[in-house]
Every structure is written in structure tokens, then in C-alpha cells.
Design a protein around this motif. Structure first.
Motif, PDB file in Angstrom:
ATOM      1  N   ALA A 210       0.640  -1.282  -0.106  1.00 30.41           N
ATOM      2  CA  ALA A 210       0.126   0.270  -0.306  1.00 30.41           C
ATOM      3  C   ALA A 210       0.394   1.581   0.408  1.00 30.41           C
ATOM      4  O   ALA A 210       1.669   1.020   0.446  1.00 30.41           O
ATOM      5  N   VAL A 211       0.392   2.655  -0.388  1.00 27.87           N
ATOM      6  CA  VAL A 211       0.719   3.736  -0.487  1.00 27.87           C
ATOM      7  C   VAL A 211      -0.399   4.397   0.463  1.00 27.87           C
ATOM      8  O   VAL A 211      -1.232   4.609  -0.292  1.00 27.87           O
ATOM      9  N   LEU A 212       0.385   5.172   1.430  1.00 23.33           N
ATOM     10  CA  LEU A 212      -0.663   5.407   2.153  1.00 23.33           C
ATOM     11  C   LEU A 212       0.065   7.476   2.748  1.00 23.33           C
ATOM     12  O   LEU A 212       1.188   7.643   2.512  1.00 23.33           O
ATOM     13  N   VAL A 213      -1.124   7.402   2.274  1.00 28.19           N
ATOM     14  CA  VAL A 213      -1.009   9.598   1.710  1.00 28.19           C
ATOM     15  C   VAL A 213      -2.421   9.628   1.936  1.00 28.19           C
ATOM     16  O   VAL A 213      -3.055  10.096   2.050  1.00 28.19           O
ATOM     17  N   GLU A 214      -1.329  11.448   2.373  1.00 32.48           N
ATOM     18  CA  GLU A 214      -2.507  12.843   2.938  1.00 32.48           C
ATOM     19  C   GLU A 214      -2.798  13.360   1.520  1.00 32.48           C
ATOM     20  O   GLU A 214      -1.724  13.985   0.999  1.00 32.48           O
ATOM     21  N   PRO A 215      -4.203  13.250   0.324  1.00 33.44           N
ATOM     22  CA  PRO A 215      -4.323  14.576  -0.801  1.00 33.44           C
ATOM     23  C   PRO A 215      -3.960  15.306  -0.133  1.00 33.44           C
ATOM     24  O   PRO A 215      -3.319  16.277  -1.476  1.00 33.44           O
ATOM     25  N   ILE A 216      -4.004  16.100   0.872  1.00 32.68           N
ATOM     26  CA  ILE A 216      -3.383  17.451   1.208  1.00 32.68           C
ATOM     27  C   ILE A 216      -2.194  17.300   3.225  1.00 32.68           C
ATOM     28  O   ILE A 216      -3.578  16.916   3.687  1.00 32.68           O
ATOM     29  N   GLN A 217      -1.849  17.572   3.018  1.00 36.40           N
ATOM     30  CA  GLN A 217      -1.436  17.299   4.719  1.00 36.40           C
ATOM     31  C   GLN A 217      -1.309  18.337   4.956  1.00 36.40           C
ATOM     32  O   GLN A 217      -1.530  19.853   5.058  1.00 36.40           O
ATOM     33  N   GLY A 218      -2.681  18.289   6.571  1.00 43.82           N
ATOM     34  CA  GLY A 218      -2.655  19.031   7.405  1.00 43.82           C
ATOM     35  C   GLY A 218      -2.145  19.264   8.450  1.00 43.82           C
ATOM     36  O   GLY A 218      -1.314  20.686   7.900  1.00 43.82           O
ATOM     37  N   GLU A 219      -1.134  18.531   8.940  1.00 43.46           N
ATOM     38  CA  GLU A 219      -0.678  19.138   9.947  1.00 43.46           C
ATOM     39  C   GLU A 219       0.439  19.975   9.664  1.00 43.46           C
ATOM     40  O   GLU A 219       1.379  20.353  10.586  1.00 43.46           O
ATOM     41  N   ALA A 220       0.798  18.597   9.252  1.00 45.45           N
ATOM     42  CA  ALA A 220       2.594  19.762   7.968  1.00 45.45           C
ATOM     43  C   ALA A 220       2.283  20.991   7.895  1.00 45.45           C
ATOM     44  O   ALA A 220       3.092  21.893   6.904  1.00 45.45           O
ATOM     45  N   GLY A 221       0.917  21.722   7.950  1.00 44.85           N
ATOM     46  CA  GLY A 221       0.958  23.311   7.739  1.00 44.85           C
ATOM     47  C   GLY A 221       0.020  23.477   6.216  1.00 44.85           C
ATOM     48  O   GLY A 221       0.115  24.817   5.492  1.00 44.85           O
ATOM     49  N   ILE A 222      -1.036  22.531   5.742  1.00 54.79           N
ATOM     50  CA  ILE A 222      -1.892  22.864   5.013  1.00 54.79           C
ATOM     51  C   ILE A 222      -0.896  22.979   3.545  1.00 54.79           C
ATOM     52  O   ILE A 222      -1.516  22.777   2.740  1.00 54.79           O
ATOM     53  N   VAL A 223      -0.097  21.582   3.470  1.00 59.59           N
ATOM     54  CA  VAL A 223       0.569  21.503   2.626  1.00 59.59           C
ATOM     55  C   VAL A 223      -0.182  20.550   1.075  1.00 59.59           C
ATOM     56  O   VAL A 223      -0.254  19.157   1.157  1.00 59.59           O
ATOM     57  N   VAL A 224      -0.160  20.859  -0.695  1.00 63.92           N
ATOM     58  CA  VAL A 224      -0.409  21.307  -1.331  1.00 63.92           C
ATOM     59  C   VAL A 224       0.119  20.374  -2.203  1.00 63.92           C
ATOM     60  O   VAL A 224       1.491  20.921  -2.662  1.00 63.92           O
TER      61      VAL A 224
END
Length: 425
Positions: A210-224
């Protein structure tokens, strides 16, 4: 907005900058500091009530909530539709455990699966539980379907990720606050730079499940990520027979102007991880949503939760799904998001270095020579706006989707005033 409504809304905006905390508020904070474990560092405000996008502290001062409990309150505080659903269920039954069926769970999982365009739902409680559940499902799928040798499965994760703080999850975190001193760490994870499709492809081997990913990283600072990244993840997973797991716990359910942030990139993952807003800010509800060929690997007794899928949670979750099924929250978040980002981008070069995000979700990099993110959030609080910092000089704005447009503009104005004050000190 009519002139009358505008006046009423403006009257709700107060600036408690000159008002010292009452003895009652000071005592409440001291009691929490004395007896609650110090796993958070909250702003010094004691919230007692909430309505829509506004909260009121125990001294009666009102604040515009621009965090929405990390997107758990997407539909506003005390949402009448969601409260009605909860009250109706409270009068009937709240918990049966999964030892028996209940009359809310079946409709809930069917309706949520339909919203996501999938077959099945694994109901849990918290976001971290959804992530842990997906890890187990991915490994079982790898061994039972893909044919990976027992104990050899690996999952690829992203640098800067935030998926929770359980022992397995912090094992693949690169945030020292979340990870340090909590080892030994769980093996089976490989980290690649977020948004780097080439590095991802290079990390894959025959035992990757699997690849586990946030489509937009929230805690990192709303990284697109770059626009071609998520489509590249989807293509790679198809090519190498790997599950694409999208952690939409913060980004999903309307926040970004779409039902899922993956929709913005035109991709559909194998598993959606949902939480936060799924409980409407009333009860903890999370879920893993996928098709039968993946979630169907679970057998009775292999995974469970006493509270997962309880009737109260399912009733509230059904009401949330019904709101989203209209498409209105998503459309509102998209329209207001454009307004928010336009206002914030005007501050670039005036104390703001960069603005990122989608919909009603923004990460704002404050000039570190001016102030830390925490300092800016404290000053915003004094002006009646509640926000949250992350990673030094970044602050996040994520107001409830029901926020009034004029209130949204007012919040940006307060940030501008704070930055001007900081520049002149």
C-alpha cells in the motif's frame, strides 16, 4: 447579506483585547493544567458554548472559530439537523456493540458507501483507529490476495505525514514531538518525500502492499502536492498492484470544496479513511471505506470495536452523509474558499510569506522574523479569532463551512491588523 443581518453579525464580533481573564476562567485553566495530562498546549480561552461558526467563553466573550476542531465541526457548532438526529437516537438506544445488529448501522454504511462510490464500510471511532484499521487491512490483503510472504509486507508513507499518535503510527512519523521517546518502533514502513512521484516509484518492491497518503497534508501546514502527484500515485498503484490509501480524515467531507480532496485531483483511492466531520462534532465516528475485494479480506474476530458502528454514532453519521449528499456544503466551501484565499494572498509580502490550501482550508506562513505562529494565534485570540499554529511560524485557518462570508472577511482583517501591529512594534 441584508443590512439588518450585517449589523447583527457585526455586533457579534467582539475584541476582548483589553479585557483581562476573569477569576473563573483562570481557575478553570488552572484546574485543567493541574489534573489533565499535558499532551496539548491550548490557547488560554475556556469555551462554554458554540453556535454556527462562533463560540462563547465562560465570561461571555465570543470568538470566531477558525479551527473547527481540526475539521471535526465542518457543519458548525450546534448544527440543528445533526443535533435533532442525535436527540432522536438518544431516546431510543445508544449502544449495542457489534455482538448484535442495530437498525442504524446498516443504513449508515450503505449510505456512506454510496457517497464514496464504494461497496463496504468498516466503522470505527477515531481517525487514528481508521488508520490502524487500514494498515491491518492492507497487510491482510497483501498476504491473502497479492501473495506477499508472511511478515514481509511494507507500506510506503510520506515525509511530513500526520496520521495520528498511536504507537504504530508514530513509528513512521518524522515529527520528533510525536515520535521521540515512544520506541521501540513498528517496522514495515518506508518514507519518501511528499509529492515526489519518482521517489515513490523507486521505493516500491514486490512486497509493497500500500501507499498511505494525505491528499493534502494538514498538520504539516496545509501542504498541497503538485497537481500530477496523486494521479501518478494512482497509476503506480494500478501498475504494481498496490493499494492506494487516502487519509481524508481532515481533508474529506466538504472541507476542500469537494466531498473528498482526491476529487480535486480526479483520482479514486482503493480505501478512504474518514473521521472528524463524520461525527458532526457530536460523537467520534470514523470509517474505512472501500470495495469488497479489499475490505472483504477481514474475517469475524480479526478486528473490532465495542463502540464502532454504535447506533448513536450511526444516526449522526447518516445525518452528516445526508447533508453532503445534497452537494451544498461542498459548493459553499469552494465558493467561500476562493474568498478566503483571495483575502489571504493580499497579505503576502506584508508579514505573510506564503499561503496554501484548498476550499476553506488555509496554511499561512508567517515571517519568522515577525513572530511565531503561536504568538500570532494568541494575538488573534485577543481580537476574537481562534486559530491554531503548527511547525513554528505557520498558522492554519479552517472555519466551519457555515461561516458567514462577512465574518470570514473580518477574520482576515484581524490577521492583517495583527501583522501590522507586529511590524510596528
Amino acid at each position: 447579506m441584508s443590512e439588518t443581518v450585517a449589523r447583527e453579525t457585526a455586533a457579534h464580533r467582539i475584541h476582548p483585547v483589553t479585557v483581562a481573564p476573569s477569576e473563573r476562567q483562570t481557575e478553570a485553566i488552572a484546574q485543567e493544567e493541574e489534573h489533565a495530562a499535558h499532551n496539548y498546549h491550548p490557547l488560554p480561552v475556556v469555551v462554554a458554548e458554540g453556535q454556527g461558526a462562533w463560540v462563547t467563553d465562560i465570561d461571555g466573550r465570543r470568538y470566531l472559530d477558525c479551527l473547527a476542531a481540526y475539521s471535526a465541526v465542518n457543519f458548525g457548532h450546534s448544527n440543528p439537523v445533526l443535533l435533532d438526529a442525535a436527540r432522536a437516537q438518544l431516546d431510543r438506544i445508544t449502544l449495542t456493540s457489534r455482538a448484535f445488529h442495530n437498525d442504524q448501522l446498516g443504513p449508515f454504511v450503505a449510505e456512506l458507501a454510496q457517497l464514496a462510490g464504494k461497496d463496504m464500510v468498516l466503522p470505527m471511532n477515531t481517525g487514528a483507529e481508521a488508520v490502524e484499521s487500514a494498515i491491518k487491512v492492507a497487510r491482510a490483503w497483501g498476504y491473502r490476495v497479492k501473495g506477499v510472504p508472511d511478515g514481509a509486507a511494507n507500506i510506503i508513507v510520506m515525509a511530513g505525514n500526520f496520521h495520528g499518535r498511536t504507537t504504530t503510527i508514530v513509528s513512521f512519523s518524522d515529527d520528533p514531538d510525536a515520535r521521540d521517546d515512544f520506541g521501540p518502533y513498528t517496522p514495515g514502513f518506508r518514507t519518501v518525500p511528499y509529492g515526489d512521484a519518482a521517489a515513490l516509484a523507486a521505493a516500491v518492491d514486490e512486497d509493497t502492499v500500500a501507499v498511505l497518503v494525505e491528499p493534502i497534508q494538514g498538520e504539516a501546514g496545509i501542504v498541497v502536492p503538485p497537481p500530477d502527484f496523486l494521479p501518478a500515485v494512482r497509476a503506480l498503484c494500478d501498475e504494481r498492484r498496490i493499494l492506494f490509501i487516502a487519509d481524508e480524515i481532515q481533508s474529506g467531507l466538504g472541507r476542500t470544496g469537494a466531498t473528498f480532496a482526491c476529487d480535486l485531483a480526479g483520482v479514486v483511492p482503493d480505501l478512504y479513511l474518514l473521521g472528524k466531520a463524520l461525527g458532526g462534532g457530536i460523537v467520534p465516528v470514523s470509517a474505512v471505506v472501500g470495495d469488497r475485494d479489499v475490505l472483504g479480506v477481514l474475517r469475524p474476530g480479526e478486528h473490532g470495536s465495542t463502540f464502532g458502528g454504535n447506533p448513536l454514532a450511526a444516526a449522526v453519521g447518516r445525518a452528516v452523509v445526508a447533508l453532503l449528499a445534497t452537494g451544498e456544503p461542498q459548493e459553499r466551501a469552494e465558493l467561500l474558499g476562493r474568498r478566503l484565499h483571495a483575502g489571504l494572498e493580499r497579505l503576502i509580502g506584508h508579514g505573510v510569506l506564503a499561503v496554501r490550501g484548498a476550499g476553506l482550508w488555509a496554511g499561512i506562513d508567517i515571517d519568522p522574523d515577525l513572530a511565531t505562529g503561536r504568538e500570532v494565534c494568541e494575538l488573534l485570540m485577543e481580537r476574537g479569532v481562534l486559530a491554531k499554529d503548527t511547525h513554528g511560524s505557520t498558522i492554519r485557518l479552517a472555519p466551519p463551512i457555515v461561516v458567514d462570508p462577512a465574518d470570514l472577511d473580518w477574520a482576515v482583517e484581524q490577521l492583517e491588523v495583527v501583522l501590522l501591529d507586529l511590524s510596528g512594534r
